[in-house]
Structures are given as C-alpha cells and as structure tokens.
Design a protein around this motif. Structure first.
Motif, PDB file in Angstrom:
ATOM      1  N   GLU A  83     -15.156  -5.712   8.533  1.00 25.52           N
ATOM      2  CA  GLU A  83     -14.085  -4.710   8.404  1.00 25.52           C
ATOM      3  C   GLU A  83     -14.597  -3.365   8.934  1.00 25.52           C
ATOM      4  O   GLU A  83     -15.677  -2.924   8.552  1.00 25.52           O
ATOM      5  CB  GLU A  83     -13.656  -4.567   6.938  1.00 25.52           C
ATOM      6  CG  GLU A  83     -12.612  -3.462   6.760  1.00 25.52           C
ATOM      7  CD  GLU A  83     -12.096  -3.325   5.336  1.00 25.52           C
ATOM      8  OE1 GLU A  83     -12.000  -4.342   4.622  1.00 25.52           O
ATOM      9  OE2 GLU A  83     -11.789  -2.182   4.953  1.00 25.52           O
TER      10      GLU A  83
ATOM     11  N   THR B 106     -13.230   0.713  10.183  1.00 27.28           N
ATOM     12  CA  THR B 106     -12.140   1.690  10.272  1.00 27.28           C
ATOM     13  C   THR B 106     -12.453   2.720  11.350  1.00 27.28           C
ATOM     14  O   THR B 106     -13.570   3.232  11.421  1.00 27.28           O
ATOM     15  CB  THR B 106     -11.915   2.381   8.910  1.00 27.28           C
ATOM     16  OG1 THR B 106     -11.458   1.394   7.984  1.00 27.28           O
ATOM     17  CG2 THR B 106     -10.854   3.482   9.011  1.00 27.28           C
TER      18      THR B 106
ATOM     19  N   ALA C 237      -7.518   7.819   4.549  1.00 25.23           N
ATOM     20  CA  ALA C 237      -8.416   6.838   3.935  1.00 25.23           C
ATOM     21  C   ALA C 237      -7.694   6.103   2.799  1.00 25.23           C
ATOM     22  O   ALA C 237      -7.819   4.889   2.648  1.00 25.23           O
ATOM     23  CB  ALA C 237      -9.665   7.534   3.414  1.00 25.23           C
ATOM     24  N   GLU C 238      -6.916   6.861   2.043  1.00 25.74           N
ATOM     25  CA  GLU C 238      -6.155   6.281   0.926  1.00 25.74           C
ATOM     26  C   GLU C 238      -5.106   5.277   1.449  1.00 25.74           C
ATOM     27  O   GLU C 238      -4.984   4.172   0.944  1.00 25.74           O
ATOM     28  CB  GLU C 238      -5.489   7.462   0.202  1.00 25.74           C
ATOM     29  CG  GLU C 238      -4.647   7.179  -0.998  1.00 25.74           C
ATOM     30  CD  GLU C 238      -3.824   8.441  -1.348  1.00 25.74           C
ATOM     31  OE1 GLU C 238      -4.373   9.578  -1.242  1.00 25.74           O
ATOM     32  OE2 GLU C 238      -2.629   8.287  -1.671  1.00 25.74           O
ATOM     33  N   TYR C 239      -4.383   5.677   2.483  1.00 32.08           N
ATOM     34  CA  TYR C 239      -3.333   4.805   3.022  1.00 32.08           C
ATOM     35  C   TYR C 239      -3.917   3.540   3.658  1.00 32.08           C
ATOM     36  O   TYR C 239      -3.275   2.491   3.654  1.00 32.08           O
ATOM     37  CB  TYR C 239      -2.475   5.554   4.060  1.00 32.08           C
ATOM     38  CG  TYR C 239      -1.281   6.244   3.452  1.00 32.08           C
ATOM     39  CD1 TYR C 239      -1.459   7.311   2.575  1.00 32.08           C
ATOM     40  CD2 TYR C 239       0.020   5.830   3.731  1.00 32.08           C
ATOM     41  CE1 TYR C 239      -0.376   7.947   2.004  1.00 32.08           C
ATOM     42  CE2 TYR C 239       1.110   6.457   3.166  1.00 32.08           C
ATOM     43  CZ  TYR C 239       0.911   7.517   2.303  1.00 32.08           C
ATOM     44  OH  TYR C 239       1.994   8.143   1.725  1.00 32.08           O
ATOM     45  N   SER C 240      -5.126   3.650   4.203  1.00 36.41           N
ATOM     46  CA  SER C 240      -5.688   2.471   4.853  1.00 36.41           C
ATOM     47  C   SER C 240      -6.089   1.413   3.826  1.00 36.41           C
ATOM     48  O   SER C 240      -6.319   0.266   4.169  1.00 36.41           O
ATOM     49  CB  SER C 240      -6.865   2.853   5.750  1.00 36.41           C
ATOM     50  OG  SER C 240      -7.902   3.361   4.959  1.00 36.41           O
ATOM     51  N   GLN C 241      -6.144   1.791   2.552  1.00 34.66           N
ATOM     52  CA  GLN C 241      -6.449   0.822   1.485  1.00 34.66           C
ATOM     53  C   GLN C 241      -5.193   0.265   0.821  1.00 34.66           C
ATOM     54  O   GLN C 241      -5.255  -0.714   0.107  1.00 34.66           O
ATOM     55  CB  GLN C 241      -7.329   1.495   0.408  1.00 34.66           C
ATOM     56  CG  GLN C 241      -8.689   1.950   0.903  1.00 34.66           C
ATOM     57  CD  GLN C 241      -9.495   0.826   1.533  1.00 34.66           C
ATOM     58  OE1 GLN C 241      -9.562  -0.284   0.998  1.00 34.66           O
ATOM     59  NE2 GLN C 241     -10.072   1.079   2.713  1.00 34.66           N
ATOM     60  N   LYS C 242      -4.050   0.925   1.038  1.00 34.29           N
ATOM     61  CA  LYS C 242      -2.805   0.483   0.388  1.00 34.29           C
ATOM     62  C   LYS C 242      -2.079  -0.510   1.278  1.00 34.29           C
ATOM     63  O   LYS C 242      -2.249  -0.491   2.495  1.00 34.29           O
ATOM     64  CB  LYS C 242      -1.872   1.688   0.155  1.00 34.29           C
ATOM     65  CG  LYS C 242      -2.397   2.696  -0.840  1.00 34.29           C
ATOM     66  CD  LYS C 242      -1.296   3.577  -1.399  1.00 34.29           C
ATOM     67  CE  LYS C 242      -0.554   4.387  -0.348  1.00 34.29           C
ATOM     68  NZ  LYS C 242       0.270   5.453  -0.935  1.00 34.29           N
TER      69      LYS C 242
ATOM     70  N   LYS D 216      -4.522  -2.860  10.252  1.00 39.58           N
ATOM     71  CA  LYS D 216      -3.622  -1.961   9.504  1.00 39.58           C
ATOM     72  C   LYS D 216      -3.868  -0.562  10.046  1.00 39.58           C
ATOM     73  O   LYS D 216      -4.989  -0.063   9.988  1.00 39.58           O
ATOM     74  CB  LYS D 216      -3.916  -2.037   8.017  1.00 39.58           C
ATOM     75  CG  LYS D 216      -2.983  -1.163   7.198  1.00 39.58           C
ATOM     76  CD  LYS D 216      -2.879  -1.588   5.751  1.00 39.58           C
ATOM     77  CE  LYS D 216      -4.204  -1.690   5.072  1.00 39.58           C
ATOM     78  NZ  LYS D 216      -4.107  -1.982   3.641  1.00 39.58           N
TER      79      LYS D 216
ATOM     80  N   THR E 126      -7.659   0.247  10.629  1.00 44.45           N
ATOM     81  CA  THR E 126      -8.670  -0.614  10.012  1.00 44.45           C
ATOM     82  C   THR E 126      -8.492  -2.032  10.545  1.00 44.45           C
ATOM     83  O   THR E 126      -7.392  -2.593  10.472  1.00 44.45           O
ATOM     84  CB  THR E 126      -8.535  -0.602   8.475  1.00 44.45           C
ATOM     85  OG1 THR E 126      -8.696   0.754   8.036  1.00 44.45           O
ATOM     86  CG2 THR E 126      -9.590  -1.482   7.822  1.00 44.45           C
TER      87      THR E 126
ATOM     88  N   ARG F 284      -9.916  -5.996  10.442  1.00 44.68           N
ATOM     89  CA  ARG F 284     -10.708  -6.978   9.678  1.00 44.68           C
ATOM     90  C   ARG F 284     -10.677  -8.299  10.429  1.00 44.68           C
ATOM     91  O   ARG F 284      -9.636  -8.687  10.980  1.00 44.68           O
ATOM     92  CB  ARG F 284     -10.107  -7.200   8.297  1.00 44.68           C
ATOM     93  CG  ARG F 284     -10.177  -5.986   7.373  1.00 44.68           C
ATOM     94  CD  ARG F 284      -9.257  -6.180   6.177  1.00 44.68           C
ATOM     95  NE  ARG F 284      -9.752  -7.184   5.246  1.00 44.68           N
ATOM     96  CZ  ARG F 284      -8.987  -8.107   4.670  1.00 44.68           C
ATOM     97  NH1 ARG F 284      -7.691  -8.180   4.933  1.00 44.68           N
ATOM     98  NH2 ARG F 284      -9.515  -8.976   3.826  1.00 44.68           N
TER      99      ARG F 284
END
Lengths: 753, 152
Positions: free
Chosen positions: A366, A368, A338-343, A493, A476, A478
C-alpha cells in the motif's frame, strides 16, 4: 481518397464579404521558413477572392489562410493552416496566415484546450481545403470547357494535360468564388500528403525574434488608459470598502472604482471560474503609475460567508454550487486528505471480488502519493485590452475559450452579443489558465466605466495569488499478491481538493481480475481549473510509480510487466468500459524500449520508465538521471508517442520537449501552499520554476508512424514524466518519491537541488 | 516628473516621467517599444532583458534616472533586419512556442556570446539560467546559442 459531404459543415463555407467588427489583423506574416527571395515573393494581391471562411486567394496566386483557434504556443497557428494548405494543394511559400477573430458563424470550435485542436479540426480543415480546391478546378473546367475530372492540381497550379492548358490558382479565383459549393468533395489519400508531415517553421517566428507586437499587452491605440486591479489578499475574503482618496492625488491616477464580474441573477457556465468576482480597479496614464497606486490604495477586506450560485451544466441542467467560507491552510488540507484516504470513498468501478482477494492475499503493498496546488504561471500575466463605448465593445485579449466568456461579457456589460467583438491575441502561455477568461470581463467593465480604451494588466503577484490552480491531490494504491508474487487485486482510492483525479476506466483497469476504484473530494473556496492534462497530471505519476514498485516486488522488468498487463487487457479484457486500446499502449512502450536502448543503458545512469494514455494519445517515457557533484541531473529523456498522424513534426517535437521539461520542473519544484487563505508564494523569487540548468541535457521525442487520424499532443507528454523521473531517482538514490514536489525530500538526502 | 534624454537603439529619445519609473515601462508605455516584456517585475524571470552599454540587464529593475548617458539596446534594435546571428539561430531551431520570453532570452544570449563567443554547454546553461521559459524550450535555446556561436 475519401469522399466527404460538405453539408455537414456548412458554416465553414459561408461567403461573407467582410469580417465582423473590422477585425484587428495584427498577425499578417509570411509563412515561408526563410525569408522569400524576390523571385519567390508574390507579395500582396490587388484583390482577394474568398472561397470559404478559411481561405481567400488573390489574383496573383497568393493565399490567405485563417487560423481559427487561439494560439498559446501549441503551434496551431502554423499546423492548422498546414492542413488547409494540404487539401487546397497549394504551395506553402505562397501562403499568408492570419489569426481569425472569434467568429462562431464562420469557424468551428475556436477553443484551445484539451489537446483537441488538431483532432477536432482535422476533418473540417481538410474539407474546407478540398472544397476550395474543387471550386478552383470547376472554375478551370468552365473556363477551358473541359471536364473537371480531367484537371489535376499541384502546388497551386491547375493543369489540363490533354490540352496543355495551365493556370495558377489566382487566375481562377475570381470565378471560383462565384460558383456553387459542391455537395461532395474528395479528400487526399494520406500517402499523397506533401505539406502535412513535413516540418514548417512557426509562422510567427520572425515576429517573435524581432520583438513585434503580438500579444494583447502590446496593443496600443490613441487615448488608451492603463489599469491595474486590487483583489482580496486571501481566498475566503471579499471587498468591504476602499478609500479612493488614498490614491486620488497620485500623479497619473484618473479613477478608482469597484467592478463586479457577475450580476446577481446570472447563471454561470462551467468555465465561469472567477477567483475574486469583486475587485477594485485603478485607472491611470501609465502602467507604472497604476502599479504604484495599487500599493498605496487603502482597502478593507472582510471574511466572506458561504456563498452559492447557479451553474448551467453541459446538458442544459442548472445546479446550485456552494463555495464554503473560511481561510484555508495547506497543513489542514494535508491532514484532511490523509483522513479521507482512510475512509470509504465513492465506488466508481469494481471488477471481480477485490475485497475477497485482499483477504486471502499473502502480501499487500500500500502506497500513498500526493501533490500540492500548482499555479499556471504563464509568462505573460493575465491582461486584456478593451474598448467599450456605448453599446459596442471590442475586446482583444489572451483567451483559450472565447465562446465561454462571451455570455459572461454579455451579462456583465449589458451589451448584446452581436455588438461584442472578441479578437484573439497570441497568448504568452495558457496551460489551461486562460480557459477561464474573467480578465477579459474585468478589462471590459473598466473600459465601460471610463468609456475609453484600456489596457489592464495583473502584476505577477496578482497572477499567482488570484489563480485558477491545479488542485491538490492524493491517491492510495494497494496491491494484493499471492505467495508467488502474482498480482491478485488492485485497489485505488484517490481524491483531491476540491476534485478527484481518478479515471476509473483507464489502465490498469481491464488488465486485473479484481479491481476497485474509489473517489473522494473535499470542498474548498480555492479556485481550481484545467492545468495541462487535468487530473492525469497527478494520477499518472501515482499509478506509474506504483506499477514500478509492483514490478520490482514481482521481480519483473518494468516494461515487461506493463506489456504483460496490456496483453491481458488485449486478449481477455476485464470489464467493458476500458477506455484505451491495449495494442497502441503497448506499441509506445515497445518503441521507447527500442529508442532508449532500454536493455543496455549508459554506465552509471539510473533510468525509470512510465507510460500513460490521455487526450486520445499514448505516450511512454524513459528518464535517465545521474548524480553529479551531489546533484541529481536529468541526462536524457526518451519519449515514444502515438498521436496518429503528426502534422508538423518539428513543432510537435518542440511541444513534446516542452511538456517533458514542464513535468520535470513541476515534479522537482512545483508547489503552491496556503496559509490563512493566502498563497505563500507570489512571485518567482519563491515559486521555483524549472530553469536552464535543471532541464534535461537531451530529449528525444519519437512518433509511432501508423497513419491514424491525429489525436492530442499538447498534454499527453506531460503526465508520464512525473513517474519516469521518480522511478529513475529511485534507482539513483534508493528512495521512492511519494510526495510532490520531490526537491525537499532530495535535499533531506543531502542532495543539492 | 522629470525630463530624461535616452539613447535607445541608436536614437535619442526624450521622456517626461517619474524618475523611479523602470526603463521597462518607459520603453513599453512611453516609447511604444513593446518587444521588451513584463514578466515578474522583480528581476527573476528575464523576460524584460535589454542591453545597457552592451550588457544584459533586467529593465524592470532599472529606474530611468539610473541610465544617464548609457546606450540602451532593445530587441527591436538588436539588428537591422532581424538578422543577428542569435535571431537567425532561433529561427533555424524554431525555438519559440508561446514566444513571450524569447526576446529576453535572445538579448541575454546575444550579450553573453559577445563576451564569450565559444562557450561550453555549462557556460551556456549558467548564462541563460536567469531567463525562465515556461514552455520549456531550454534544450532548443541551448542548441540555438551553440549554432549562433559558430556564426559569430
């Protein structure tokens, strides 16, 4: 007709009088679909004449065809010889098929994987068949003293019409075997095929239904011992010590010792994925006894430090690979994904100005998607027979990739390559798992230590907890839309543990002006590898679920929407590296629309569609579900497939049906989670596999008939099922399914799973 | 270790094994009857299915000491020449892919059809639900069971 130069492939035409290592010809069987009647039966000839590596013919006209690739259920053992028989122009009922041993001097690419058996074997098999036919024609021309161009063949008969001379292949075989291989041969026109395209029964069918020994685990020799292995209980752990005395008094137990698959200075190849390189072997007089000892063996494990090793790449470059330390947890994996999908990720492709398009978008969607690790769970657990004595080794094991384990065997055993014979057993399933064949090395090391033949077998628990799994993934998507719901940009991503599933140049890349693809990955010590349609098996589900949601947001029919995108990719493609052909993609969507009667479904049925391209083939699928007695039931699945020419149609449909069942099973139930490095499921009581009741009630597999050269088939029907099912369930329940497996969410909706 | 006299495929066989040894391993390791397959060892997959007095049982969970005078039939003994209607139906539908689970599937189907020669689709699914086919040949298995039922 096509003329091909036989020099391209000389090794297939080597004439070698004997097979290396004596061979273990376990698979001698009649090919005919039904039992040959006495009139039809040719029986074994007195003598065989070898025309090339793949083909020998007896004086009575019987033909032996060697099937080069290992068989794991994809039908290569029937389909590949069909290609040989076609160009040889023989009668299928006179054919015996034998599984070839691993013999790279004689056979090309003895590898089963990547759905490439038929595609890569197509030209060599046809050439080998046509070359043998040409030798027979030349032998007849010489015997009858007529020009070879005047001789025709049909179903194993040579004929010179002008003189009325006729002979069967067997009568010319001994002379043909002595003639020079022609430099050029003619291949048949596709329209003249008689065997290819006409379904033939599985050559091992009768042996399978009568329980004949076909698998490595069924092999028995005099003096053979049985072995089990004990491996670390968790990824991130290694062997510290064990107490031999804890089992040495047990009945039937002969020896206990550690084995190590890799020597310290060994440079691994990219298929050298070994779950636990150091394990303990227990040898005894029977499987049951070694399995009992396994439970009693006292072993101490310790946490492994970070390790690294050298790995040779395909280009000959060697790189250093690091395996992190630690005991991993699925809950942590999920949080990190989850963290990597935001970076920001690594940008793999950018077309137009995606960032700008998102800024001016009236609407952004968007979503995921995620999926867990999966265990292959072949029905036949990892196992192998090995007989290593002195500086000679015979290995008979289930492997998809003998070539990639040969070097590992050489270094582990310290025996030269030419003294190691790998014979190819029928596999009780592969699905990618047996591309990593360290079980062969383990059995060989055990046999070497005891200097006796051994049959080594994993328990189901070993097999599931020491796997080479499908990675865990997340993606993810968008989409940017304007106020009129026109698609402005698409951003994907995606990443995984420990590899990313993304194929940046696949559809819908090429169909969208502003496109961005980013990738990330998170290192792990959990071993992963190929699993039916690697990467595609996840990303197709994410992509095709997202496109479904987009179509809905735009108020478009999901098939029409995809066809519009494909039209754009065909007429005015974006970018240059798009790796698919839009027309062929569109043709499977059109075919599935027709075959499923897309526009007039059965009443009360909820349907979803999905299409994907991988392994050079195009597949579109429609899934129909109904909710019956509070339970989602897959009523029908329709598949349209473009894999070019289909060699053995009924077997091809069978494999397609299986891939669909496999996909539905994994979408509903497939999940392997980890706690402190240990898989939480180790047998079928907890790891839920799809069963009869959950299988679709009806499956139709339709092929596009376009006469193109064959492409992949074993894998391409698998990836699209996930989204076709999810999209269908959405119609049935009103909920989207973003997280695999779907069963927990369906249960939360009070549905019975 | 103990001596057991077993009736397998119409023959009397003697084995000297630990009394807890599952019949699966007696068949495979001691009697060379390897058609019965090892899949899970906990009676969850059905690959090891045999007939005990005509009923389908999981041989991986059946200790040799529990067999007594019961009659065992394995895939090798299901028919004389591989011509049991279920075997023939399997060939007609070209069911197997890898083939590993199929002996167990056939043994389950044969015992089921003996007791229920005209099953509904739902009854077939229920009867076969204990046998996993990893290749996913379920639709063909169902069709083959239906075909066999017409011939029985």
């Amino acid at each position: 007709m096509t003329t091909v130069n036989t020099k391209l492939d000389r090794r297939s035409f080597l004439k070698v009088s004997a097979l290396a290592g004596g061979g273990m010809m376990l698979s001698f069987s009649w090919l005919a679909g039904c039992k040959p009647t006495p009139e039809e039966e040719l029986g074994l000839p007195k003598e065989w004449f070898e025309l090339n590596s793949y083909i020998k013919i007896g004086e009575n006209g019987a033909v032996t065809l060697y099937s080069p690739n290992p068989e794991f259920g994809s039908n290569v053992k029937t389909s590949m010889p069909m290609i040989l028989a076609e160009e040889l122009d023989t009668d299928w009922k006179n054919v015996f098929v034998e599984q070839a041993d691993f013999y790279p001097e004689r056979f090309d690419r003895q590898f089963t994987g990547g759905s490439q058996g038929i595609r890569m074997g197509w030209r060599p098999m046809r050439t080998a068949g046509a070359t043998a036919r040409a030798l027979l024609v030349n032998a007849a021309a010489q015997t009858w003293n007529v020009p070879s161009t005047e001789i025709t063949t049909s179903a194993g008969i040579l004929e010179h019409k002008a003189s009325g001379k006729k002979a069967h292949y067997g009568e010319m075989a001994s002379l043909a075997a002595t003639l020079e291989v022609p430099e050029e041969v003619q291949l048949k026109d596709v329209n003249d095929f008689k065997i290819i395209g006409n379904s033939k029964k599985n050559v091992d069918g009768e042996n399978i239904v009568t329980g004949k020994p076909l698998f490595a685990l069924d092999h028995r020799v005099e003096g053979m011992k049985y072995a089990a292995i004990v491996h670390p209980p968790a990824f991130g752990m290694r062997l510290k010590s064990f107490d031999k005395n804890s089992v040495s008094g047990m009945h039937g137990i002969l020896d206990v010792f550690p084995i190590s698959v890799f020597k310290d200075d060994y440079t691994r190849n990219s298929f050298d994925t070994t779950t636990f390189p150091e394990i303990v072997a227990i040898v005894g007089n029977s499987t049951w006894e070694v399995m009992q000892a396994k439970k009693s063996l006292k072993v101490e494990w310790e946490n492994a430090p970070e390790t690294s090793f050298q790995m040779a790449g395909w280009g000959g470059n060697t790189s250093s690979v690091s395996i992190p330390a630690g005991l991993e947890n699925s809950s942590v994996h999920k949080a990190r994904m989850a963290e990597y999908s935001q970076k920001p990720g690594t940008i793999l492709r950018r077309d137009g100005d995606p960032e700008g398009a998102f800024k001016k978008a009236a609407k952004v969607i968007e979503r995921t998607y995620s999926a867990p690790f999966l265990a292959h769970n072949t029905m036949e657990p990892m196992n192998c027979f090995a007989d290593v004595k002195g500086d000679k080794a015979v290995i008979y094991g289930p492997t998809q990739a003998p070539e990639f384990i040969m070097g590992t065997l050489v270094q582990a055993l310290g025996i030269p390559r030419e003294n190691i014979q790998i014979n190819l057993a029928r596999m009780g399933g592969g699905f990618g798992r047996r591309a990593y064949s360290h079980h062969l090395v383990e059995a060989a090391l055990i046999s070497q230590k005891i200097q006796a033949p051994v049959s080594m077998v994993y328990t189901r628990e070993d097999d599931m907890s020491a796997g080479v799994y499908r990675p865990a993934y997340s993606a993810t998507y968008r989409a940017a839309m304007d106020e009129n719901n026109n698609l402005l940009a698409l951003h994907v991503k995606a990443g995984g543990i420990p590899e990313s599933p993304i194929h940046a140049n696949r559809f819908p890349a090429g169909a969208i002006d502003n496109y961005l693809a980013e990738s990330w990955d998170i290192p792990s010590n959990i071993t992963i590898g190929a699993f039916r349609a690697p990467r595609s098996n996840f990303i197709a589900g994410a992509e095709q679920s997202f496109l479904d949601e987009l179509a809905e947001a735009m108020g478009k029919d999901p098939i029409e929407f995809r066809l519009e995108l494909l039209k754009r990719a065909e007429t005015n493609p974006v970018g240059e590296n798009n790796d698919y052909l839009p027309q062929r993609y569109a043709s499977v969507l059109e075919l599935v629309r027709e075959k499923s009667n897309w526009n007039s479904p059965q009443p009360n049925v909820s349907r979803g569609v999905s299409a994907y391209f991988c392994h050079n083939s195009y597949v579109a699928e429609v899934v129909d579900t109904v909710i019956k007695n509070n339970q989602p039931v897959v009523e029908s699945v329709y598949a349209a497939v473009d894999c070019g020419i289909v060699v053995n149609p009924d077997a091809a449909r069978n494999m397609g049906e299986g891939a669909i069942v496999d996909g539905i099973g994994n979408a509903f139930f497939g999940e392997l989670a980890f706690e402190n490095g240990t898989p939480t499921k180790t047998n079928f009581d907890k790891y839920r596999m799809i069963r009869h009741k959950e299988a679709p009630k009806k499956i139709e597999v339709h092929f596009v008939d376009n006469g193109e050269e064959p492409t992949g088939l074993g894998e391409p029907l698998f990836p699209p099922v996930f989204a076709a099912l999810a999209n269908s369930l959405y119609k049935a329940t009103g909920k989207r399914y973003y997280e695999q497996p779907f069963a927990p969410q369906l249960e939360m909706q009070n549905l019975k799973m | 270790m103990a001596l057991f006299t077993l009736n397998i495929n119409g023959k009397t066989q003697e084995v000297d094994v630990d009394s807890n040894t599952p019949i699966l391993w007696v068949l495979r390791d001691h009697l060379d009857l390897v058609g019965t397959k090892f899949g899970c060892g906990i009676a969850q997959c059905g690959a090891c299915t045999i007939h005990l007095d005509g009923n389908a049982v999981r041989s991986c969970q059946l200790p040799v000491s529990a067999v007594g005078s019961s009659v065992i039939t394995t895939i090798e003994g299901l028919s004389e020449n591989g011509n049991h209607p279920v075997q023939e139906a399997w060939l007609e539908h070209d069911v197997p892919q890898c083939g590993y689970c199929q002996a167990g599937q056939i043994m389950t189907a044969a015992a089921f059809l003996k007791n229920n020669p005209n099953p509904t689709e739902e009854e077939i699914e229920n009867a076969m639900n204990g046998n996993i086919c990893r290749c996913g040949t379920y639709t063909r298995i169902k069709a083959a069971v239906q075909t066999a039922s017409q011939k029985l």
